[in-house]
Write an enzyme that holds these catalytic residues in place. Sequence first.
Site: not given
Length: 315
Positions: A144-146, A243
Amino acid sequence: MSEIRTKVQFVDIDDDMAGQRIDNFLRNQLKNIPKSVVYRIVRKGEVRVNKKRVKAEYKLQAGDLVRIPPVTLEEKEQEAPLNTNLNRVAELESQIIYEDDHMLILNKPSGLAVHGGSGLKFGAIEALRALRPQARFLELVHRIDRDTSGILLVAKKRSALRHLQAQFREKTVQKYYYALVMGKWKPSCKVVKAPLLKNEVNSIVRVNPNGKPSETRFKVLTAFEQATLIQASPITGRTHQIRVHTQYTGHPIAWDDRYGDRRFDAYTGKAGLDRLFLHAANIIFTHPGKEERMEIHAEMEPKLQKALDKLKTMS
């Protein structure tokens, strides 16, 4: 001058270890040895499988006998050790929301990358390995994104990794995120199907007819005066999918530094928000050992809930 010395090791590869590349296997076995040294000993032929030299991309098979040579590492060659006394690393222990012999599930904090690289000394997986030095195997099942918080699956066995990753490939895993988006999301907008194309130079993702098919399903949870809390469920697993799909509909996520709107950030900042409001809240999958369906929920950090409470008073 201090140094690290390892002893020669002989490892019999069982079914659980089979299928992985020799370089990845060695990096897991030689946890304190820099990656550059691991590749060097493979390149020089010091690592033997069934008494023969192998290349870094060789995939281990059940029944293989691997000889790992002794490694002597002088202080100047050593990578900076991961400081497990750092508060953020130590706090990860309390963020583990499920663990058994097959896997563990982390409620990853926002701002922590899932792994080191791109100038980062370490990420969640390196921190977990530092907290579990006795673990023979710890590997990310997915990413998953930072700046996204929430559920991150980590396999503790090779067989569990294969089992769980197969579920992701076959799209039998159900994932649900909370996202705070700009404006009034229409309840009738339940599905977004828009192909996504990633720019390999800057990693920016855009909707593009030449991109990969991508689908996200949405549900309105709470409507505020200038924002909406939605539930997002990605059917495909493209980079930055939620996003970009929310931005594409005209409702970017709060505090998204790539696809967001600064005017919305200023508005939600009054509610105390200062991070990307995207949280992996729920996941449903089949347990790799019990073969039973499991549902896991990860609580939002208090900052997100406080921001939602504040938005209600601002409406």
